[in-house]
Design an enzyme around this catalytic site. Structure first.
Site, mmCIF file in Angstrom:
data_model
loop_
_atom_site.group_PDB
_atom_site.id
_atom_site.type_symbol
_atom_site.label_atom_id
_atom_site.label_comp_id
_atom_site.label_asym_id
_atom_site.label_seq_id
_atom_site.Cartn_x
_atom_site.Cartn_y
_atom_site.Cartn_z
ATOM 1 N N LYS A 12 0.858 -1.190 0.000
ATOM 2 C CA LYS A 12 0.000 0.000 0.000
ATOM 3 C C LYS A 12 0.892 1.237 0.000
ATOM 4 O O LYS A 12 1.779 1.371 0.850
ATOM 5 C CB LYS A 12 -0.898 0.020 1.238
ATOM 6 C CG LYS A 12 -1.728 1.286 1.393
ATOM 7 C CD LYS A 12 -2.470 1.297 2.718
ATOM 8 C CE LYS A 12 -1.555 1.444 3.905
ATOM 9 N NZ LYS A 12 -0.896 2.796 3.950
ATOM 10 N N ASP A 139 -5.899 0.439 8.594
ATOM 11 C CA ASP A 139 -5.556 0.381 7.175
ATOM 12 C C ASP A 139 -6.066 -0.868 6.476
ATOM 13 O O ASP A 139 -5.903 -0.990 5.260
ATOM 14 C CB ASP A 139 -4.036 0.450 6.997
ATOM 15 C CG ASP A 139 -3.507 1.878 7.041
ATOM 16 O OD1 ASP A 139 -4.323 2.813 7.012
ATOM 17 O OD2 ASP A 139 -2.278 2.048 7.093
#
Length: 302
Positions: A12, A139
């Site tokens: 990410k 997240d």
């Protein structure tokens, strides 16, 4: 049902990270345009038996205690909400650096949820999956369907996915870990509050130069705090920005990994080679960022 299922867990990358303010509960409201790289960890799952996890790979020794791994936390979070989910053995190939700002633990946890969804015939947008993701970590929800999105709140409010043009980049980590909590603790609010990004701009964006201009107008508001704690971050940014054809260099997330956008894949590869030659102890990878990444389809597809 196959005996062994595999999911990639792409890195990410926070292309932008704005801190909008600190809440009364101590958490920070953020806004971040998140893209996923063409590199990452890999997770396999063999259904049946007790819940277990094996960790191997270049970063396995830095991954911490297996019992604390977010893969197991995610599996337990889903089992709490769906007792019939079943268990089995996960095998994690840990390739990404740890505590690096690449969401390694979160993307691994999301891959675990996708694997469990496949074995239990859950739809990719099943509310139980997202509830388990939110319970696992801030997240994890954005990593559940790894496509370019804007996230707000503490990470639980998602917009998109956006069909933005792919970018050619280089990721560099100096192999220095950084605590997210410590970085946020050093963050100082701006005198003028930030205005959230215009979603219509992102929705309508179709050309690469538009995206690069948008990114240049943004920032990572945690960079100065991270540099104060780990000055090597400034060295990484300088190493990236000084390479030919670098259009943008920025820190990703709250870790020490930084990324740069280059005009072409060839320029990115040459930059990665040059940085690796000068700093052989750093973790350096050239990779695509965002776009339509067929290596990582939404769960339930491919």
């Amino acid at each position: 049902m196959p005996a062994l299922l595999v999911e990639e867990a792409p890195a990410k990358v926070n292309l932008t990270l704005r801190v909008l303010g600190r809440r009364a509960d101590g958490y920070h409201e953020i806004e971040s345009l998140v893209a996923f790289a063409g590199i990452g960890d890999a997770l396999s799952f063999a259904p049946g038996g007790e819940l277990a996890l094996n960790v191997r790979g270049p970063s396995a020794t830095q991954a911490g205690a297996t019992a604390d791994n977010l893969v197991l936390k995610a599996a337990r979070a889903l089992a709490d909400r769906l007792p019939t989910v079943g268990a089995g053995t996960f095998d994690l190939e840990k390739r990404l650096p740890v505590a690096a700002g690449l969401g390694g633990g979160s993307t691994d946890a999301a891959a675990a949820l996708r694997l469990l969804a496949r074995t239990n015939n859950l739809a990719s947008d099943d509310p139980l999956l997202y509830a388990a993701a939110r319970a696992t970590g801030a997240d994890v929800p954005v990593c559940l369907d790894p496509r370019t999105r804007l996230m707000r709140g503490i990470g639980e409010v998602l917009f998109g996915p956006f069909n933005l043009p792919p970018l050619q980049g280089v990721l560099v980590n100096p192999c220095v870990a950084l605590s997210t909590k410590a970085v946020f603790a050093r963050w100082k609010p701006l005198a003028t509050p930030l205005v959230p990004a215009d979603l219509t701009v992102l929705t309508a964006m179709s050309k690469r130069d538009q995206l690069v201009r948008f990114l240049l107008s943004q920032a990572n508001d945690l960079e100065s705090a991270a540099i104060a704690l780990a000055p090597v971050v400034a060295d990484v940014l300088l190493a990236l920005s000084s390479q030919p054809h670098c259009e943008l260099a920025r820190m990703s997330g709250s870790g020490t990994t930084c990324f740069a956008i280059f005009a072409s894949a060839a320029a990115a590869i040459k930059a990665a080679e040059a940085i690796h030659a000068e700093y052989p102890n750093w973790w350096v990878r050239a990779t695509a960022l965002g776009g339509v990444n067929k290596s990582y389809p939404p769960c339930g597809e491919g």
